[in-house]
Design a protein around this motif. Structure first.
Motif, PDB file in Angstrom:
ATOM      1  N   ASP A   1       0.847  -1.193   0.000  1.00 18.95           N
ATOM      2  CA  ASP A   1       0.000   0.000   0.000  1.00 18.95           C
ATOM      3  C   ASP A   1       0.888   1.251   0.000  1.00 18.95           C
ATOM      4  OD1 ASP A   1      -1.721   2.077   0.624  1.00 18.95           O
ATOM      5  OD2 ASP A   1      -2.996   0.816   1.893  1.00 18.95           O
TER       6      ASP A   1
ATOM      7  N   THR B   1       0.063   4.368   0.090  1.00 20.79           N
ATOM      8  CA  THR B   1      -0.323   5.365   1.078  1.00 20.79           C
ATOM      9  C   THR B   1       0.361   5.062   2.408  1.00 20.79           C
ATOM     10  OG1 THR B   1      -2.500   5.307   0.021  1.00 20.79           O
ATOM     11  CG2 THR B   1      -2.323   6.515   2.112  1.00 20.79           C
ATOM     12  N   THR B   2       0.330   3.767   2.741  1.00 15.75           N
ATOM     13  CA  THR B   2       0.976   3.355   3.984  1.00 15.75           C
ATOM     14  C   THR B   2       2.463   3.684   3.936  1.00 15.75           C
ATOM     15  OG1 THR B   2      -0.605   1.547   4.093  1.00 15.75           O
ATOM     16  CG2 THR B   2       1.269   1.422   5.576  1.00 15.75           C
TER      17      THR B   2
ATOM     18  N   LEU C   1       2.927   7.216   4.532  1.00 15.00           N
ATOM     19  CA  LEU C   1       2.748   7.546   5.952  1.00 15.00           C
ATOM     20  C   LEU C   1       3.981   7.159   6.770  1.00 15.00           C
ATOM     21  CD1 LEU C   1      -0.972   6.537   6.533  1.00 15.00           C
ATOM     22  CD2 LEU C   1       0.015   8.811   6.834  1.00 15.00           C
TER      23      LEU C   1
ATOM     24  N   PHE D   1       6.672   9.773   6.220  1.00 16.63           N
ATOM     25  CA  PHE D   1       6.421  10.989   6.999  1.00 16.63           C
ATOM     26  C   PHE D   1       6.681  10.756   8.492  1.00 16.63           C
ATOM     27  CE2 PHE D   1       3.070  12.679   3.746  1.00 16.63           C
ATOM     28  CZ  PHE D   1       4.098  13.080   2.902  1.00 16.63           C
ATOM     29  N   LEU D   2       6.159   9.624   8.956  1.00 19.75           N
ATOM     30  CA  LEU D   2       6.244   9.327  10.387  1.00 19.75           C
ATOM     31  C   LEU D   2       7.701   9.192  10.826  1.00 19.75           C
ATOM     32  CD1 LEU D   2       4.523   8.695  12.927  1.00 19.75           C
ATOM     33  CD2 LEU D   2       4.667   6.280  12.299  1.00 19.75           C
TER      34      LEU D   2
ATOM     35  N   ASP E   1       4.927  -6.431   5.819  1.00 19.43           N
ATOM     36  CA  ASP E   1       3.478  -6.629   5.750  1.00 19.43           C
ATOM     37  C   ASP E   1       3.223  -8.088   5.354  1.00 19.43           C
ATOM     38  OD1 ASP E   1       0.798  -6.092   5.772  1.00 19.43           O
ATOM     39  OD2 ASP E   1       0.750  -5.294   3.714  1.00 19.43           O
TER      40      ASP E   1
ATOM     41  N   ASN F   1      -0.125  -9.375   3.916  1.00 20.65           N
ATOM     42  CA  ASN F   1      -0.953  -9.517   2.715  1.00 20.65           C
ATOM     43  C   ASN F   1      -0.457  -8.582   1.623  1.00 20.65           C
ATOM     44  OD1 ASN F   1      -2.925 -11.367   3.885  1.00 20.65           O
ATOM     45  ND2 ASN F   1      -3.463  -9.605   5.170  1.00 20.65           N
TER      46      ASN F   1
ATOM     47  N   SER G   1       0.995  -5.694  10.486  1.00 24.38           N
ATOM     48  CA  SER G   1      -0.132  -6.093   9.649  1.00 24.38           C
ATOM     49  C   SER G   1      -1.433  -5.574  10.207  1.00 24.38           C
ATOM     50  CB  SER G   1      -0.184  -7.622   9.581  1.00 24.38           C
ATOM     51  OG  SER G   1      -1.326  -8.050   8.926  1.00 24.38           O
ATOM     52  N   SER G   2      -2.403  -5.439   9.315  1.00 23.71           N
ATOM     53  CA  SER G   2      -3.760  -5.109   9.764  1.00 23.71           C
ATOM     54  C   SER G   2      -4.607  -6.389   9.809  1.00 23.71           C
ATOM     55  CB  SER G   2      -4.393  -4.072   8.828  1.00 23.71           C
ATOM     56  OG  SER G   2      -4.360  -4.561   7.504  1.00 23.71           O
TER      57      SER G   2
ATOM     58  N   LYS H   1      -1.293  -2.571  12.756  1.00 28.31           N
ATOM     59  CA  LYS H   1      -1.389  -1.288  12.045  1.00 28.31           C
ATOM     60  C   LYS H   1      -2.486  -0.453  12.670  1.00 28.31           C
ATOM     61  CE  LYS H   1       0.236  -2.549   7.448  1.00 28.31           C
ATOM     62  NZ  LYS H   1      -0.220  -2.864   6.086  1.00 28.31           N
ATOM     63  N   PRO H   2      -2.558   0.786  12.656  1.00 30.68           N
ATOM     64  CA  PRO H   2      -1.505   1.613  12.045  1.00 30.68           C
ATOM     65  C   PRO H   2      -0.322   1.780  12.969  1.00 30.68           C
ATOM     66  CG  PRO H   2      -3.203   2.994  12.986  1.00 30.68           C
ATOM     67  CD  PRO H   2      -3.653   1.599  13.222  1.00 30.68           C
TER      68      PRO H   2
ATOM     69  N   VAL I   1       2.055   3.708  14.950  1.00 34.35           N
ATOM     70  CA  VAL I   1       1.936   5.062  15.538  1.00 34.35           C
ATOM     71  C   VAL I   1       3.191   5.433  16.307  1.00 34.35           C
ATOM     72  CG1 VAL I   1      -0.578   5.073  15.624  1.00 34.35           C
ATOM     73  CG2 VAL I   1       0.713   4.071  17.507  1.00 34.35           C
TER      74      VAL I   1
ATOM     75  N   HIS J   1      -9.569  -7.195   7.333  1.00 27.82           N
ATOM     76  CA  HIS J   1      -8.222  -6.744   6.994  1.00 27.82           C
ATOM     77  C   HIS J   1      -8.274  -5.663   5.919  1.00 27.82           C
ATOM     78  CE1 HIS J   1      -4.590  -6.864   4.442  1.00 27.82           C
ATOM     79  NE2 HIS J   1      -3.973  -6.819   5.628  1.00 27.82           N
TER      80      HIS J   1
ATOM     81  N   ARG K   1      -9.583  -2.652   7.353  1.00 28.03           N
ATOM     82  CA  ARG K   1      -8.674  -2.037   8.309  1.00 28.03           C
ATOM     83  C   ARG K   1      -7.495  -1.354   7.636  1.00 28.03           C
ATOM     84  NH1 ARG K   1      -6.018  -4.765  12.788  1.00 28.03           N
ATOM     85  NH2 ARG K   1      -6.088  -2.815  13.964  1.00 28.03           N
ATOM     86  N   ALA K   2      -7.037  -2.015   6.559  1.00 32.38           N
ATOM     87  CA  ALA K   2      -5.847  -1.475   5.910  1.00 32.38           C
ATOM     88  C   ALA K   2      -6.033   0.011   5.542  1.00 32.38           C
ATOM     89  CB  ALA K   2      -5.508  -2.311   4.686  1.00 32.38           C
TER      90      ALA K   2
ATOM     91  N   THR L   1      -6.557   2.090   8.788  1.00 30.84           N
ATOM     92  CA  THR L   1      -5.323   2.417   9.512  1.00 30.84           C
ATOM     93  C   THR L   1      -4.597   3.564   8.835  1.00 30.84           C
ATOM     94  OG1 THR L   1      -4.199   0.655   8.299  1.00 30.84           O
ATOM     95  CG2 THR L   1      -4.961   0.137  10.526  1.00 30.84           C
ATOM     96  N   ASN L   2      -4.689   3.548   7.501  1.00 33.54           N
ATOM     97  CA  ASN L   2      -4.060   4.671   6.796  1.00 33.54           C
ATOM     98  C   ASN L   2      -4.725   5.970   7.195  1.00 33.54           C
ATOM     99  OD1 ASN L   2      -2.218   3.135   5.523  1.00 33.54           O
ATOM    100  ND2 ASN L   2      -3.339   2.954   3.587  1.00 33.54           N
TER     101      ASN L   2
ATOM    102  N   GLY M   1      -3.661   6.920  10.536  1.00 27.95           N
ATOM    103  CA  GLY M   1      -2.277   7.404  10.436  1.00 27.95           C
ATOM    104  C   GLY M   1      -2.231   8.816   9.888  1.00 27.95           C
TER     105      GLY M   1
ATOM    106  N   GLN N   1      -3.251  11.260  12.407  1.00 25.09           N
ATOM    107  CA  GLN N   1      -2.224  11.469  13.437  1.00 25.09           C
ATOM    108  C   GLN N   1      -1.161  12.444  12.963  1.00 25.09           C
ATOM    109  OE1 GLN N   1      -0.551   7.838  14.827  1.00 25.09           O
ATOM    110  NE2 GLN N   1      -2.254   7.485  16.280  1.00 25.09           N
ATOM    111  N   LEU N   2      -0.862  12.265  11.667  1.00 24.30           N
ATOM    112  CA  LEU N   2       0.213  13.108  11.154  1.00 24.30           C
ATOM    113  C   LEU N   2      -0.278  14.511  10.765  1.00 24.30           C
ATOM    114  CD1 LEU N   2       2.103  10.491   8.953  1.00 24.30           C
ATOM    115  CD2 LEU N   2       2.786  11.408  11.176  1.00 24.30           C
TER     116      LEU N   2
END
Lengths: 141, 867
Positions: free
Chosen positions: A11, A13-14, A17, A20-21, A64, A66, A96-97, A119-120, A122, B659, B662-663, B666-667, B670, B673-674
């Motif tokens: 992913d 986007t993940t 993130l 950035f994190l 991850d 999946n 993992s989520s 996940k997520p 943090v 899942h 959630r995936a 969770t994004n 996230g 949060q940011l």
């Protein structure tokens, strides 16, 4: 800061993130995103073939489960079959989520997996990692 | 000289002259017959010396017979009257021998003619007399010998010529002119001992004259054997034996009689000796004369000792007087039989039955015969018999059944007192009346018939009839009867069968009930008997077998048809299940298929409880048709299979779904949060982003709850351990302390009774959290929430009780739904309808349970019972 952290995550986007994190939290110097298990394996294969190449061994890998092409468990299996010695050097955290309790159990049983995080990802989780013995030195200054 | 001689001679006294005459006994008798003078002749003839006889009466010379007849006096009287008396006759010598005397008694007169005495002159004429006598005797002897079958014989020795009389010829059964010789005569004697003895006797007699007198057997001329008495003696002349003479007497008859006598004596002796009872003879004083062995045994004494004593010391002291009395009676000729105690030599007491009778010899009672029988055992047996008769009487008296005897005519002879109770008649009233008269009329025929059959030995010893009681009621009687041919009596026991009849009818009813039950239950009731060799047979199968499975087992009771009707592929399972039940005697429960009479396959369930009876095992059981149920079950199984399949797929699906949900979620989290909201300048955008954030948070919460449920359902092997309840409570309370504070709730807790329970820590936290937050969330609007939390023991199990004073439920309405998913009973903004569902799931997944009691507007109590 940890010098090199690899994230194997399909992913984007993940991945963004994470980037950035990590930056916000001063977690690592070098962020290596890899989009699935196959690509990660290719990365390590290239490294093993030609160590002179710029490819470097990450100090920490977020994996991850999946993912398309090759999932997390398959990646670990392949690595174990082909580069077992290399695998033992890696610090792998499954991230993992997945809500399947089986995945958590498998992670606990797998000797190459350091930890399983939900996940997520943090801030608090990163801070906890910074306290770990393996990474503590990177954040001592 | 001559003159002198004559003078001398003249001077000889007359007395002197007489005194020397030897051939005559000359005596002088006084007037009374007293002997005054005695001469040597008298001494020679009569044997007395003068000093012995002078002064005695002359009658001493006469025989007793003559004396009794007064012969001496008669002779004196004759001499007195006639001057003299003559007599010839036997006189006795001093030594007792007789001689033949010729006597002359002459009277002596004085000068005046008075008789002053007698002279008696006696001559011994024995020899002369003997010859004359012999002739006379011979004649008589001949007559006598002939009558006595005595023959005489003579053997002239020098020539050995034998003469014998006619009688001897008769004895030898030879003709009268038979001329015997010594040898032939001897040869008549039976060869062997008889002949040897006669020969020896004759030879000895010839040699030295020794007489013989023998009883021997001869064989007569006609071959007859007979006994003879052979006598003989020698005749001497000049010291030599010149001839033998003797007699032979036919003593055959006498001998036979003697033999007979001897035999009968022996027989009597045997009777005496061999008598099984003691036999004895006593003299008149009661001393033992003779006795047999048995008496010696009985007394325990030696024969030598017994011969010297009387019976008295052996008589029991208390019986002695009576026995003596009896003894005297016997001596008077009256036989007696009586019982007495006897003391043996060793002091043991025996009971005897004595028979005494007089011993009569020549018309005189000389003693007493006795027969004594030992009846000690008999007496004991008598006592025992008496005892047992008494016992029998007791039984009769106390028997609840009537015990009675009935004679051949059918009359009661003897009847026990039970008749009073059973028939209403006393034994007195019944004895002598015909038993049939009390039998109920309708039953008389069968009763008579039964009685005849019993008497005839056809054994219907038991039968039942009805009697008419004295009060007119009928009473059923069971008879047990035995006919005794010897006593000619029926021995009967009669039992009041009223109770038995009742019991029988009850039994019949209950049997009928059981049969009805067996026939009407919706299944086959059976009893199967399995032999030790594994073969089996049905002892009972209810009709339902035919009805349900379309075949009956009756025709082949010995073949387990059921087994043949099990499909081949199930046979092994079927028989092994039976085998297991038989060997372990464990309940048999089997489900399988069976081919019915019409070929259709049906499912059946066989159940039974095996019982070991001897070598066999009995299966009492039922067999049910479970075809329908089985079909449903099979369908259900199929369905469950499909459902589980679906469920697994769904679960898988739900994992993937969650899942996949959630995936991105969770994004989103996230990102929020940011995202630094303060840096969004545009008011509108900022509010939208805030909304986005809230929704994301809500979505996350919901998803997390759902996932929790998913995980509980899946996670069956959660770890449990002892948990400190107080510690978990404090943890949870702290986590929501601001929420509690805000609500103003008061929480009381007491975990002292059960400080620790075995449970999962996370679940415990979740349960406490949910129940406490629920109690606060659904508090009554009129009051602050009051929560009591405690642990306790109940029936050995740990419980956690959470009680509040909140809104409560209408239990009648919501009871079944309280723990359901997404059930919301109150219109509360934060109510998701998931909390109680979670609590319930968590409790039950670990084997516990949760109960709720509640009343609207009063409050609610949750009670969790741990496993």
């Amino acid at each position: 800061m940890i010098p090199n952290v690899m994230c194997i995550e399909d992913d984007t986007t993940t991945l963004m993130l994470f980037e950035f994190l990590f930056k916000d939290e001063n977690f690592c110097q070098n962020f290596i995103p890899v989009e699935n298990g196959q690509l990660a394996f290719d990365y390590f294969e290239t490294y093993m073939k030609n160590k002179a190449d710029q490819k470097i061994i990450p100090n920490l890998i977020f994996l991850d489960l999946n993912m398309p092409v090759m999932g997390g468990w398959e990646f670990l299996e392949t690595m174990e079959n082909i580069f077992p010695d290399l695998l033992t050097q890696l610090n792998i955290i499954v991230l993992s989520s997945s809500v399947n309790p089986k995945d958590q159990d498998l992670a606990k049983e797998n000797k190459f997996v350091m930890d399983f995080l939900d996940k997520p990802l943090v801030k608090d989780q990163l801070n906890a990692l910074k306290q770990k013995a393996v990474f503590k030195d990177y954040f001592s200054s | 000289m001559r003159t002198e001689n004559i003078q001398n001679l003249k001077n000889l006294s007359f007395q002197k002259i007489i005194g020397e005459i030897e051939d005559y006994a000359i005596l002088l008798l006084s007037k009374d017959g007293i002997i005054e003078n005695w001469n040597s002749g008298a001494e020679k003839i009569k044997g007395y010396k003068s000093e012995e006889i002078i002064g005695k009466s002359f009658s001493v010379f006469y025989t007793e017979k003559d004396k009794n007849e007064g012969k001496p006096q008669k002779l004196l009287a004759l001499a007195k009257n006639e001057g003299k008396a003559r007599d010839e006759g036997w006189r006795k010598r001093k030594n007792g021998t007789s001689f033949w005397a010729s006597v002359l008694i002459t009277a002596i007169h004085d000068d005046y003619g008075n008789i002053i005495g007698f002279t008696k002159v006696t001559r011994d004429l024995t020899l002369n007399k003997a010859e004359e006598y012999l002739n006379k005797v011979y004649t008589r002897f001949k007559i006598a010998t002939d009558a006595a079958k005595i023959g005489i014989w003579e053997l002239d020795l020098p020539n050995h010529i034998l003469y014998w009389s006619e009688e001897i010829s008769k004895i030898h059964e030879v003709s009268a002119d038979f001329e015997p010789e010594l040898e032939t005569a001897i040869n008549f004697y039976k060869e062997g001992n008889n002949r040897d003895r006669i020969r020896e006797a004759v030879n000895v007699c010839i040699h030295n004259g020794t007489p013989f007198d023998l009883e021997l057997k001869i064989i007569t001329a006609t071959g007859t054997e007979k006994w003879v008495r052979a006598m003989g003696k020698g005749k001497f002349r000049d010291g030599k034996i010149v001839r033998l003479y003797g007699a032979i007497q036919d003593i055959n008859e006498k001998k036979l009689i003697t033999r007979q006598l001897e035999k009968s004596q022996q027989e009597y002796k045997s009777l005496f000796d061999q008598h099984p009872d003691a036999v004895f003879a006593l003299d008149r004083k009661g001393y033992f004369i003779s006795f047999n062995e048995r008496l010696l045994e009985l007394i325990g004494i030696s024969p030598e000792k017994l011969k010297k004593i009387s019976f008295k010391p052996f008589c029991a002291p208390e019986d002695l007087d009576r026995v003596m009395g009896n003894f005297l009676q016997v001596l008077e000729g009256k036989p007696q039989t009586y019982q007495t105690g006897m003391i043996t030599n060793k002091g043991k007491r025996l009971e005897l039955n004595i028979t005494n009778m007089p011993i009569v010899v020549d018309g005189e009672i000389v003693g007493v015969y006795g027969i004594a029988r030992d009846i000690t055992e008999h007496k004991k047996a008598d006592l025992e018999l008496k005892q047992s008769q008494e016992n029998l009487q007791k039984i009769m008296d106390h028997s609840l059944d009537i015990i009675c005897t009935i004679d051949r005519e059918g009359l009661f002879k003897q009847i026990s007192p039970a008749s009073e109770k059973i028939l209403g008649y006393s034994p007195k009233e019944l004895v002598g009346i015909p038993y049939i008269s009390l039998v109920y009329e309708e039953d008389r025929e069968i009763t008579t018939k039964a009685a005849e059959e019993i008497a005839a030995g056809i054994s219907t010893t038991n039968f039942m009839n009805r009697y008419v009681r004295k009060d007119g009621r009928l009473v059923p009687i069971i008879w047990s009867v035995y006919w005794d041919n010897e006593d000619e009596l029926f021995y009967c026991i009669a039992r009041d069968a009223t109770e038995k009849k009742k019991a029988e009818s009850l039994l019949r009813e209950s049997e009928k009930r059981i049969t009805d039950l067996a026939q009407n239950v919706p299944g086959v009731v059976y009893q199967l008997c399995i032999r030790s060799d594994g073969s089996s047979y049905f002892t009972y199968v209810s009709d339902k077998m035919e009805e349900i499975f379309g075949f009956s087992t009756n025709e082949q009771s010995d073949e387990w048809e059921l087994g043949n009707r099990i499909p081949d592929e199930e046979k092994e399972a079927f028989f092994s299940s039976v085998q297991k039940a038989v060997t372990e005697l464990s309940n048999w429960d089997y489900e399988g298929r069976i081919r019915c009479g019409n070929g259709e396959m049906k499912w059946f369930q066989g159940k039974s409880i095996p019982l070991k009876v001897g070598d066999e095992v009995i299966f009492n059981g039922i067999m049910l048709d479970i075809t329908k149920r089985k079909k449903v079950e099979l369908e259900r199984e199929q369905l469950i299979k499909e459902l589980s399949q679906n469920n697994t797929e769904l679960k898988q699906f739900s994992y993937i779904t969650s899942h996949n949900l959630r995936a991105p979620l969770t994004n989103l989290i996230g990102i929020h949060q940011l995202l630094d909201h303060t840096r969004i300048e545009d008011e509108k955008i900022r509010r939208l982003v805030n909304g986005l954030k809230a929704s994301t948070s809500n979505l996350n919460e919901t998803l997390n709850d759902l996932i929790k449920i998913l995980i509980i359902k899946e996670n069956t092997n959660l770890t449990t351990r002892m948990i400190d309840v107080n510690e978990r409570f404090n943890e949870v309370k702290n986590a929501i302390s601001s929420f509690i504070k805000q609500s103003g709730a008061e929480i009381n807790y007491n975990f002292r009774e059960v400080p620790e329970v075995k449970f999962n820590k996370e679940y415990m936290d979740s349960i406490l959290l949910n129940l406490i937050t629920n109690a606060i969330k659904y508090a009554h609007p009129d009051r602050y929430p009051l929560i009591n939390i405690s642990t306790r023991k109940s029936e050995g199990k740990d419980q956690l009780v959470v009680q509040d004073n909140g809104l409560g439920f209408n239990m009648a309405k919501v009871k079944d739904k309280i723990f359901g998913l997404y059930q919301r009973f109150h219109n509360h903004p934060n109510s998701k309808g998931i909390g109680l569902y979670l609590v319930h799931s968590q409790v039950t997944s670990l084997g516990g349970n949760i109960e709720v009691t509640s009343e609207e507007n009063i409050g609610t109590t949750f009670t969790i019972t741990f496993k």
